[in-house]
Design a protein around this motif. Structure first.
Motif, PDB file in Angstrom:
ATOM      1  N   LYS A 170       0.815  -1.216   0.000  1.00 57.75           N
ATOM      2  CA  LYS A 170       0.000   0.000   0.000  1.00 57.75           C
ATOM      3  C   LYS A 170       0.849   1.268   0.000  1.00 57.75           C
ATOM      4  N   ASP A 171       2.080   1.192   0.534  1.00 59.20           N
ATOM      5  CA  ASP A 171       2.933   2.379   0.592  1.00 59.20           C
ATOM      6  C   ASP A 171       3.320   2.893  -0.791  1.00 59.20           C
ATOM      7  N   LEU A 172       3.198   2.039  -1.818  1.00 62.31           N
ATOM      8  CA  LEU A 172       3.481   2.481  -3.182  1.00 62.31           C
ATOM      9  C   LEU A 172       2.586   3.650  -3.568  1.00 62.31           C
ATOM     10  N   PHE A 173       1.401   3.737  -2.948  1.00 67.44           N
ATOM     11  CA  PHE A 173       0.403   4.731  -3.336  1.00 67.44           C
ATOM     12  C   PHE A 173       0.354   5.937  -2.404  1.00 67.44           C
ATOM     13  N   ASP A 174       1.347   6.048  -1.511  1.00 65.85           N
ATOM     14  CA  ASP A 174       1.392   7.209  -0.614  1.00 65.85           C
ATOM     15  C   ASP A 174       1.414   8.505  -1.427  1.00 65.85           C
ATOM     16  N   GLY A 175       0.556   9.433  -1.072  1.00 68.16           N
ATOM     17  CA  GLY A 175       0.516  10.725  -1.741  1.00 68.16           C
ATOM     18  C   GLY A 175      -0.374  10.779  -2.966  1.00 68.16           C
ATOM     19  N   CYS A 176      -0.937   9.659  -3.356  1.00 66.88           N
ATOM     20  CA  CYS A 176      -1.805   9.636  -4.545  1.00 66.88           C
ATOM     21  C   CYS A 176      -3.164  10.245  -4.219  1.00 66.88           C
ATOM     22  N   GLU A 177      -3.821  10.749  -5.248  1.00 65.84           N
ATOM     23  CA  GLU A 177      -5.160  11.308  -5.107  1.00 65.84           C
ATOM     24  C   GLU A 177      -6.108  10.603  -6.066  1.00 65.84           C
ATOM     25  N   SER A 178      -7.370  10.604  -5.727  1.00 66.24           N
ATOM     26  CA  SER A 178      -8.371   9.922  -6.541  1.00 66.24           C
ATOM     27  C   SER A 178      -8.400  10.468  -7.958  1.00 66.24           C
ATOM     28  N   GLY A 179      -8.667   9.576  -8.891  1.00 67.63           N
ATOM     29  CA  GLY A 179      -8.724   9.965 -10.296  1.00 67.63           C
ATOM     30  C   GLY A 179      -7.982   8.961 -11.152  1.00 67.63           C
ATOM     31  N   ALA A 180      -7.939   9.228 -12.440  1.00 68.26           N
ATOM     32  CA  ALA A 180      -7.288   8.322 -13.379  1.00 68.26           C
ATOM     33  C   ALA A 180      -5.789   8.597 -13.448  1.00 68.26           C
ATOM     34  N   PHE A 181      -4.976   7.564 -13.237  1.00 68.13           N
ATOM     35  CA  PHE A 181      -3.525   7.694 -13.423  1.00 68.13           C
ATOM     36  C   PHE A 181      -2.932   6.308 -13.636  1.00 68.13           C
ATOM     37  N   LYS A 182      -1.791   6.284 -14.285  1.00 70.20           N
ATOM     38  CA  LYS A 182      -1.120   5.027 -14.630  1.00 70.20           C
ATOM     39  C   LYS A 182      -0.289   4.523 -13.457  1.00 70.20           C
ATOM     40  N   LEU A 183      -0.046   3.221 -13.463  1.00 69.45           N
ATOM     41  CA  LEU A 183       0.779   2.600 -12.421  1.00 69.45           C
ATOM     42  C   LEU A 183       2.258   2.766 -12.701  1.00 69.45           C
ATOM     43  N   ALA A 184       2.652   2.765 -13.977  1.00 70.12           N
ATOM     44  CA  ALA A 184       4.076   2.763 -14.337  1.00 70.12           C
ATOM     45  C   ALA A 184       4.872   3.894 -13.697  1.00 70.12           C
ATOM     46  N   PRO A 185       4.387   5.152 -13.693  1.00 73.04           N
ATOM     47  CA  PRO A 185       5.187   6.213 -13.052  1.00 73.04           C
ATOM     48  C   PRO A 185       5.436   5.965 -11.564  1.00 73.04           C
ATOM     49  N   LEU A 186       4.469   5.372 -10.865  1.00 75.56           N
ATOM     50  CA  LEU A 186       4.673   5.048  -9.449  1.00 75.56           C
ATOM     51  C   LEU A 186       5.764   3.996  -9.291  1.00 75.56           C
ATOM     52  N   LEU A 187       5.737   3.004 -10.166  1.00 76.22           N
ATOM     53  CA  LEU A 187       6.752   1.955 -10.096  1.00 76.22           C
ATOM     54  C   LEU A 187       8.129   2.515 -10.398  1.00 76.22           C
ATOM     55  N   LYS A 188       8.229   3.365 -11.408  1.00 75.47           N
ATOM     56  CA  LYS A 188       9.530   3.935 -11.770  1.00 75.47           C
ATOM     57  C   LYS A 188      10.077   4.805 -10.648  1.00 75.47           C
ATOM     58  N   LYS A 189       9.213   5.561  -9.987  1.00 70.74           N
ATOM     59  CA  LYS A 189       9.653   6.368  -8.846  1.00 70.74           C
ATOM     60  C   LYS A 189      10.168   5.479  -7.728  1.00 70.74           C
ATOM     61  N   ALA A 190       9.445   4.382  -7.474  1.00 71.85           N
ATOM     62  CA  ALA A 190       9.877   3.449  -6.432  1.00 71.85           C
ATOM     63  C   ALA A 190      11.174   2.754  -6.810  1.00 71.85           C
ATOM     64  N   MET A 191      11.389   2.500  -8.094  1.00 76.50           N
ATOM     65  CA  MET A 191      12.636   1.882  -8.549  1.00 76.50           C
ATOM     66  C   MET A 191      13.833   2.766  -8.224  1.00 76.50           C
ATOM     67  N   HIS A 192      13.668   4.072  -8.379  1.00 73.47           N
ATOM     68  CA  HIS A 192      14.774   4.990  -8.084  1.00 73.47           C
ATOM     69  C   HIS A 192      15.156   4.952  -6.613  1.00 73.47           C
ATOM     70  N   SER A 193      14.215   4.563  -5.771  1.00 75.58           N
ATOM     71  CA  SER A 193      14.473   4.443  -4.336  1.00 75.58           C
ATOM     72  C   SER A 193      14.805   3.011  -3.935  1.00 75.58           C
ATOM     73  N   LYS A 194      15.032   2.158  -4.940  1.00 70.76           N
ATOM     74  CA  LYS A 194      15.340   0.742  -4.707  1.00 70.76           C
ATOM     75  C   LYS A 194      14.265   0.071  -3.857  1.00 70.76           C
ATOM     76  N   GLN A 195      13.018   0.300  -4.267  1.00 69.55           N
ATOM     77  CA  GLN A 195      11.882  -0.256  -3.548  1.00 69.55           C
ATOM     78  C   GLN A 195      11.097  -1.265  -4.374  1.00 69.55           C
ATOM     79  N   VAL A 196      11.672  -1.709  -5.506  1.00 72.34           N
ATOM     80  CA  VAL A 196      10.969  -2.665  -6.365  1.00 72.34           C
ATOM     81  C   VAL A 196      11.857  -3.875  -6.618  1.00 72.34           C
ATOM     82  N   THR A 197      11.431  -5.013  -6.134  1.00 71.68           N
ATOM     83  CA  THR A 197      12.142  -6.261  -6.402  1.00 71.68           C
ATOM     84  C   THR A 197      11.438  -7.002  -7.540  1.00 71.68           C
ATOM     85  N   GLY A 198      12.060  -8.068  -8.012  1.00 73.19           N
ATOM     86  CA  GLY A 198      11.441  -8.818  -9.092  1.00 73.19           C
ATOM     87  C   GLY A 198      12.193 -10.086  -9.420  1.00 73.19           C
TER      88      GLY A 198
END
Length: 224
Positions: A170-198
């Motif tokens: 759920k922390d991936l969505f911290d700061g988000c607001e209701s409405g239409a938006f893509k997931l990819a920018p959130l993932l890329k931001k988290a990648m820069h903080s080394k928060q995405v494993t795979g």
């Protein structure tokens, strides 16, 4: 831990096949594609599912009901207009997480993989865990690279395609607001903080996004 099936896409690439039916209700080996996902998630130990929908979503609810016929509980997140992947998940968060269980699995409703969904049924300590696959012909350059178990934006090294299967926190969505938006920018931001494993899944995977690929998966399953 709960799982979410993303089923709100319009399916325009399916042409006339989705004129009167939402894409997740298209038939694969004798039953709707989304029914395969529900059955496999239940088999993997998920007994609480959330499904978002928009275009003709009432057909999905009418077919799956409350999930009792599949041995699970299904809740629905209705979108008056499609909220894109990120916005759709964000709207559904109150149905998906709580303080005791902050993680949830996500399955794109228009992909097919023979991956065991038990791999989705585990908690994570980062913001996301993505399952990557080899690059299909329609995405030859891939999406992301993998280095020591961490997913990053590719900078010329070998890249893979995001499968549409993931575990999110759920922390991936911290700061988000209701409405239409893509997931990819959130993932890329988290990648820069080394928060995405795979990790990379080497088995069969298909984006069931066109009539030709729908025919491919039908032929594959019916020939097994």
């Amino acid at each position: 831990m709960k799982a979410m099936i993303l089923a709100a896409g319009r399916g325009t690439r399916m042409k006339h096949l989705t004129d009167n039916s939402p894409k997740p209700m298209l038939q694969v080996a004798g039953k709707p594609l989304i029914a395969h996902h529900v059955e496999r998630l239940v088999k993997a130990g998920f007994n609480e599912l959330v499904i978002n929908h928009a275009y003709l979503g009432e057909q999905i609810e009418a077919y799956l009901g409350d999930g009792s016929a599949y041995g699970c509980q299904i809740q629905y997140s209705h979108e008056k207009t499609a909220l894109e992947t990120g916005g759709g998940i964000f709207q559904a968060l109150p149905l998906l997480v709580n303080e005791r269980e902050p993680c949830f699995a996500v399955v794109n409703g228009d992909v097919w993989s023979d991956m065991d969904y038990q791999r989705l049924n585990k908690g994570i300590h980062h913001h996301a865990h993505l399952f990557l696959v080899g690059n299909p012909s329609h995405n030859p350059d891939g999406d992301f690279a993998l280095h020591n178990g961490m997913v990053k934006v590719s900078e010329g090294e070998e890249a893979f395609t995001f499968s549409g299967l993931s575990i999110l926190h759920k922390d991936l969505f911290d700061g988000c607001e209701s409405g239409a938006f893509k997931l990819a920018p959130l993932l890329k931001k988290a990648m820069h903080s080394k928060q995405v494993t795979g990790d990379v899944y080497r088995g069969y995977w298909l984006d069931v996004g066109t009539p030709e690929r729908l025919q491919e998966i039908n032929q594959r399953l019916l020939n097994q």
